[in-house]
Design a protein around this motif. Sequence first.
Motif, short mmCIF file in Angstrom:
data_model
loop_
_atom_site.label_atom_id
_atom_site.label_comp_id
_atom_site.label_asym_id
_atom_site.label_seq_id
_atom_site.Cartn_x
_atom_site.Cartn_y
_atom_site.Cartn_z
N SER A 138 39.76 92.80 9.73
CA SER A 138 40.01 91.59 10.52
C SER A 138 40.46 90.42 9.65
CB SER A 138 38.75 91.18 11.31
OG SER A 138 38.42 92.17 12.25
N HIS A 159 39.26 78.93 -0.56
CA HIS A 159 39.32 77.58 -0.01
C HIS A 159 37.93 76.97 0.12
CE1 HIS A 159 39.52 74.63 3.30
NE2 HIS A 159 40.63 74.26 2.69
N MET A 160 36.98 77.80 0.54
CA MET A 160 35.61 77.33 0.74
C MET A 160 34.98 76.87 -0.59
SD MET A 160 32.62 79.31 2.83
CE MET A 160 31.84 80.20 1.51
N PHE A 216 42.68 87.41 8.16
CA PHE A 216 43.61 86.43 8.74
C PHE A 216 44.80 86.16 7.84
CE2 PHE A 216 40.66 86.10 12.01
CZ PHE A 216 41.35 85.55 13.09
N HIS A 217 44.70 86.64 6.60
CA HIS A 217 45.83 86.51 5.68
C HIS A 217 46.06 87.87 5.03
CE1 HIS A 217 43.85 82.53 5.86
NE2 HIS A 217 45.07 82.03 5.82
N ILE A 251 40.91 84.76 1.04
CA ILE A 251 41.68 83.52 0.84
C ILE A 251 40.89 82.32 1.38
CG2 ILE A 251 43.82 82.33 1.51
CD1 ILE A 251 45.23 85.06 1.24
N GLN A 252 40.23 82.54 2.48
CA GLN A 252 39.38 81.47 3.03
C GLN A 252 38.16 81.24 2.12
OE1 GLN A 252 39.05 83.39 6.84
NE2 GLN A 252 40.60 82.08 7.77
N THR A 267 36.56 73.67 -1.85
CA THR A 267 36.06 72.52 -1.10
C THR A 267 34.68 72.11 -1.61
OG1 THR A 267 37.26 73.33 0.82
CG2 THR A 267 35.59 71.65 1.24
N LEU A 307 47.96 78.57 5.56
CA LEU A 307 46.52 78.80 5.51
C LEU A 307 45.93 78.63 6.90
CD1 LEU A 307 45.43 76.99 2.23
CD2 LEU A 307 45.33 79.43 2.70
N ILE A 308 45.22 79.63 7.34
CA ILE A 308 44.60 79.59 8.67
C ILE A 308 43.13 79.22 8.49
CG2 ILE A 308 44.01 81.01 10.69
CD1 ILE A 308 46.60 82.60 10.11
N PRO A 309 42.65 78.22 9.24
CA PRO A 309 41.24 77.82 9.09
C PRO A 309 40.28 78.97 9.41
CG PRO A 309 42.44 76.31 10.54
CD PRO A 309 43.35 77.47 10.27
N TYR A 310 39.05 78.86 8.90
CA TYR A 310 38.05 79.89 9.16
C TYR A 310 37.94 80.09 10.66
CZ TYR A 310 36.54 77.44 4.88
OH TYR A 310 36.50 76.77 3.69
N LYS A 311 37.91 81.33 11.05
CA LYS A 311 37.81 81.61 12.49
C LYS A 311 36.42 81.25 13.00
CE LYS A 311 38.34 85.23 15.94
NZ LYS A 311 39.12 84.39 16.85
N PRO A 315 31.57 73.58 4.03
CA PRO A 315 32.64 73.63 5.03
C PRO A 315 32.24 72.88 6.31
CG PRO A 315 32.21 75.82 4.14
CD PRO A 315 31.16 74.92 3.57
N TRP A 317 33.64 82.24 15.29
CA TRP A 317 33.25 83.48 15.98
C TRP A 317 32.30 83.21 17.14
CZ3 TRP A 317 36.05 87.63 14.95
CH2 TRP A 317 36.65 87.75 13.70
N ILE A 333 34.82 85.54 6.99
CA ILE A 333 36.03 84.86 6.49
C ILE A 333 36.72 85.85 5.57
CG2 ILE A 333 35.06 82.54 6.65
CD1 ILE A 333 34.53 82.61 3.66
N ASP A 358 47.65 78.29 -3.15
CA ASP A 358 47.54 77.13 -2.25
C ASP A 358 46.09 76.90 -1.82
OD1 ASP A 358 50.26 76.77 -2.39
OD2 ASP A 358 50.70 77.69 -0.44
N ALA A 359 45.37 78.00 -1.64
CA ALA A 359 43.98 77.88 -1.18
C ALA A 359 43.08 77.32 -2.27
CB ALA A 359 43.47 79.23 -0.71
N ARG A 361 29.54 83.69 6.04
CA ARG A 361 29.76 82.44 5.29
C ARG A 361 28.44 81.80 4.85
NH1 ARG A 361 33.09 79.49 10.00
NH2 ARG A 361 33.57 81.66 10.43
#
Lengths: 308, 222
Positions: free
Chosen positions: B155, A133-134, B157-158, A129-130, A137, B198-202, A145, B204, A126, A181-182, A86
């Motif tokens: 890995s 979102h990032m 998450f979605h 999809i994240q 934002t 939506l799952i927040p950033y993991k 973030p 680590w 990440i 949605d993201a 990230r």
Amino acid sequence: MKAGSNLEKVLAAGHFAVTAECGPPRGADAEIVRKKAAFVKGNVDACNVTDNQTSVVRMSSLAGCLLVKECGTEPLIQMVVRDRNRIALQSDLLGASAMGVKNLLCLSGDHQKFGEDPQAKNVFDIDSIQLIHMVKTMRDEGIFPSGKKLEGEPKFYIGCAVNPFADPYEIRVPRFKLKVDAGADFVQTQCIYNMAKFKQYMEDAKKMGLHDRVKILAGVTPLKSAGMAKFMKKFVAGMDIPDDVIKRIADEPKEKQAAKGIEMCVEQIQELKEIEGVAGVHVMAIEWEEKLGKIVGDAGLLPRPHVD
Amino acid sequence: MITGTPKPIDEILAMLEPYKRIVVAGCFGCVTVCRVGGEKEVQVLSSSLRLAREAKDNKLEIKEVCLERQCDPEYLEALRPYAEDYDAVLSIACGAGIQFVAEKFQKTPVLPGINTGFLGVTERQGEWAERCQGCGDCVLHLTGGICPVSRCAKSLFHGPCGGSAKGICEVSPDVACGWQLIIDRLKALNQLENYGKLIPYKGWSTSRDGGPRRIIREDMTL
């Protein structure tokens, strides 16, 4: 306007958009990019520059974008989460925006086992999809973030990719919705060959109202030969090429297959134009950029509109 | 359990080149269960090493030992009489055990006899598969009891990504798509609504990325 890119303006004005892609070279030769960019110029509203596709090392997507931009075409930077955590992603986003790149495509990236460095460590800090979102934002809230304020927001028209042909089908549209949605503004699909299945996908996406929330650009790749079609069907995961499509090109004598492939691609674009909710086409003429002008022209999509 | 695979005998022989008298130390823990470092494997490996060195006219003396566990200080004491007397210890416990032996006996070289693999299960006789990466922040309640970190090659998450075809992951025809498994299980549990959030950033930091980890349980420390 979210980013004020040409692609965003063309789509907002209701034109049927055209994007294409340039794969950067496997080396530092800028001339190769300039040559490809010349084939693209005037034929598209924005041009994707791929990010180490199939995990094969190439000139960076950002450098490729700057070269494409210099040549007079609006670039669209592809960014995968395979190689960067990230910290690096945020940094590269800021750099790309600072250099005037206004379109972004957020991707997971092919697994490194497909490339020439299968021993490489993968990142996937990440997921794609994240990443959407990032960026959203950062763009809309002006914060990292972490919550810290940005000195200048990166203004991107945010894209995502979808593959209507991967499994399991039942979550393909819900996963598309997750990307919307993201924060995705537009989507470019995987290469479509199975039109029946794509139409079903569009129906399902429309039921969720996704075509009203994002601009959908349908992906096409002209087939160069029956051999290419068979290869892709067999070896590219998530690629759906129906037998009748392969038969149509295989029935041609070898020397006429390339022309047939282009004719089929043009027909397909015309059919896609008629599908409600399809806002444009993404033409991935892989290592065949010189044919882009003919394909887009024959499909009746030239000249490209100028929107202020 | 922690799984592993034996190192090639030639690699071990190369490591043992400078030594004449060694201890081969097994462990009755995980490596016994996955048949790579237990009492039987100590015997078999020791015989192979003796024969190989004899054939080269360079005899190797071996003391065979198998500890209850190599990852607990109290059981390591059983090694003391030999560890400090022999030239080296060849441990066929997991990487944690090997390192703990090395920490305990500072003056004795400790060598790895196996390659430590992953936290896994015995899927069938002779076949082990990964289930957990010890990321330190479990989400199995959201994903139908199937881990996206360890079972998805990316890995995600979605997931699943566009490379999922007929339940198979793009990396190999022998690897199941973890996300296909998650979807199937959520469906069976009537919990498919878990998908689509939506799952927040993991974070680590609880995983390897936060640096070497330590667990301190105040209620259990002396």
